[in-house]
Structures are given as C-alpha cells and as structure tokens.
Design a protein around this motif. Structure first.
Motif, PDB file in Angstrom:
ATOM      1  N   GLU A  45       0.838  -1.193   0.000  1.00 23.64           N
ATOM      2  CA  GLU A  45       0.000   0.000   0.000  1.00 23.64           C
ATOM      3  C   GLU A  45       0.877   1.249   0.000  1.00 23.64           C
ATOM      4  OE1 GLU A  45      -3.677   2.000   2.502  1.00 23.64           O
ATOM      5  OE2 GLU A  45      -2.805   0.121   3.204  1.00 23.64           O
ATOM      6  N   LYS A  46       0.632   2.154  -0.943  1.00 27.00           N
ATOM      7  CA  LYS A  46       1.463   3.355  -1.067  1.00 27.00           C
ATOM      8  C   LYS A  46       0.834   4.482  -0.257  1.00 27.00           C
ATOM      9  CE  LYS A  46       4.694   5.495  -3.697  1.00 27.00           C
ATOM     10  NZ  LYS A  46       5.788   6.071  -3.211  1.00 27.00           N
ATOM     11  N   LYS A  47       1.491   4.869   0.839  1.00 28.92           N
ATOM     12  CA  LYS A  47       1.070   6.023   1.636  1.00 28.92           C
ATOM     13  C   LYS A  47       2.236   6.460   2.500  1.00 28.92           C
ATOM     14  CE  LYS A  47      -1.331   3.202   5.086  1.00 28.92           C
ATOM     15  NZ  LYS A  47      -2.600   2.997   5.763  1.00 28.92           N
ATOM     16  N   HIS A  48       2.181   7.712   2.931  1.00 31.80           N
ATOM     17  CA  HIS A  48       3.249   8.285   3.766  1.00 31.80           C
ATOM     18  C   HIS A  48       4.608   8.211   3.067  1.00 31.80           C
ATOM     19  CE1 HIS A  48       0.122   8.110   6.745  1.00 31.80           C
ATOM     20  NE2 HIS A  48       0.126   6.793   6.730  1.00 31.80           N
ATOM     21  N   ARG A  49       4.585   8.329   1.748  1.00 31.78           N
ATOM     22  CA  ARG A  49       5.803   8.270   0.934  1.00 31.78           C
ATOM     23  C   ARG A  49       6.561   6.955   1.146  1.00 31.78           C
ATOM     24  NH1 ARG A  49       8.990  13.691   0.781  1.00 31.78           N
ATOM     25  NH2 ARG A  49       9.652  12.735  -1.159  1.00 31.78           N
ATOM     26  N   CYS A  62       3.618   0.386   2.500  1.00 36.16           N
ATOM     27  CA  CYS A  62       3.266  -0.002   3.866  1.00 36.16           C
ATOM     28  C   CYS A  62       2.389  -1.244   3.864  1.00 36.16           C
ATOM     29  CB  CYS A  62       2.491   1.129   4.558  1.00 36.16           C
ATOM     30  SG  CYS A  62       3.411   2.655   4.742  1.00 36.16           S
ATOM     31  N   SER A  79       7.055  -0.901   6.843  1.00 30.36           N
ATOM     32  CA  SER A  79       7.258   0.190   5.904  1.00 30.36           C
ATOM     33  C   SER A  79       8.579   0.065   5.164  1.00 30.36           C
ATOM     34  CB  SER A  79       7.234   1.511   6.671  1.00 30.36           C
ATOM     35  OG  SER A  79       7.648   2.565   5.867  1.00 30.36           O
ATOM     36  N   SER A 122       9.384  10.251   5.475  1.00 35.50           N
ATOM     37  CA  SER A 122       8.380   9.199   5.504  1.00 35.50           C
ATOM     38  C   SER A 122       8.129   8.712   6.936  1.00 35.50           C
ATOM     39  CB  SER A 122       8.837   8.027   4.628  1.00 35.50           C
ATOM     40  OG  SER A 122       7.953   6.944   4.733  1.00 35.50           O
ATOM     41  N   PHE A 155       0.863  10.347  11.763  1.00 40.78           N
ATOM     42  CA  PHE A 155      -0.442   9.816  11.376  1.00 40.78           C
ATOM     43  C   PHE A 155      -0.937   8.772  12.371  1.00 40.78           C
ATOM     44  CE2 PHE A 155      -3.239   6.884   9.135  1.00 40.78           C
ATOM     45  CZ  PHE A 155      -4.158   7.763   8.573  1.00 40.78           C
TER      46      PHE A 155
END
Length: 188
Positions: A39-43, A46, A59, A71, A78
C-alpha cells in the motif's frame, strides 16, 4: 502499535544492493506475519500485521535513503506512534557481513538515512537493527560500495542476516529490546 521500517532506495536499479538490506529484512518479516507491504502512503510502501497482541506497520520508505526521515515522521504523526515504538532496519559498513547490532538509541554513526530520521523526529531515542554489510575497501568510494551488490559467495550469509533481522524485530516487540540485544548482538 509499532512502526518497523526497513531503509533502502526505491526502483529496480537499487534492488539487492547493500543499502537496501532494510527492504530485504522487511520483506522477510512481512512473509512471517502474512502481511503485504504494497500500500502506497506516507511516501512509503506499507502493510499491517500483528506481532502477538501488537499491531505493526511495516514500511519501506520510497523517499530514497537520505530522505527517509520524511516518511518515518509522516507515519509517526499519522499513527501517533512515539519514537520508542519505532524500529529501523538499515545497513552498517562497520559490521561484518551478516552481523547484527541492535540499539535503542544513539547517533547516526555516519548513516545518512538515520541522520535524516533523527533530524525529522527530533530525537535519537528510537530503536535500530543495523545489519552488517562489511567494510568498504579503502580504494572504493563509499557511495559505490553501498550501492553495489553482494558477491555471490556472501548471498547465503546475507539471506540469514535478513531472517535474523526479522526475528530480532519480532523479539523486540514481544520480549523487549534488551532481550533482542542480549541474543542477537552476541550472535556471530
């Protein structure tokens, strides 16, 4: 909740390089936990899993090594994870190939990824699992060395190191960092 991040550089160009041992270890850990780090999130890429009763965010930051802190800080903010619940897995040229060194705090030791994380978190008080990649030859440029690949004869040693790093992360969550340090820092 814990964040367990393996450091490395994105893109196929850097796969299997010394600087990407953190990515390799997180992939092994994800397999052990039945998680997918896609999953692509928070640069970052993940994934989530559980180690015992604890939820863990796995991560692989996609910011390139020297900007890893961007990141890590985004994830910490978050998920509201304090630095003492962050575990970073990275390479170390001051350790023999495959040797682990676990610490709960400390300086960057010349590692630019750790330096950036310290700057973004504003503290050195986070855990790290350093995976030895061997000392660079004197005549070789540091960047060329860490962005180089392991010789075939070292691949088995490094595959075991990724397994050990994943097990060390699990032990840090289930039994505490001190137990992991006592076990893995002595292991050769």
């Amino acid at each position: 909740m814990y964040i367990i991040a393996g450091l490395g550089n994105p893109t196929r160009e850097y796969e299997k390089t010394r600087h990407n041992v953190g990515f390799e270890a997180v992939d092994i850990l994800a397999d052990k936990l039945g998680a997918r780090v896609t999953e692509k999130k928070h640069r970052a890429f993940c994934g989530t899993g559980r180690i015992g009763p604890e939820k863990v965010i796995l991560s692989k930051p996609q910011t390139f090594m020297n900007l890893s802190g961007e990141s890590i800080r985004a994830m910490a903010d978050f998920y509201k994870v304090e630095p003492d619940h962050i575990i970073i897995i990275c390479d170390d040229i001051n350790l023999a190939e495959g040797q682990l060194r676990i610490r709960t705090k400390g300086s960057a030791g010349g590692h630019n990824g750790l330096k950036n994380i310290i700057n973004h978190l504003g503290t050195q008080e986070f855990s790290r699992i350093r995976v030895g990649v061997g000392e660079k030859p004197k005549e070789m440029d540091l960047a060329d060395y860490v962005l180089g690949r392991f010789p075939r004869e070292q691949e088995g040693v490094m595959d075991q190191a990724y397994q050990d790093a994943a097990e060390a992360a699990i032990m840090m969550v289930t039994e505490g960092a001190e137990a992991a340090m006592n076990f893995f820092n002595r292991k050769k």
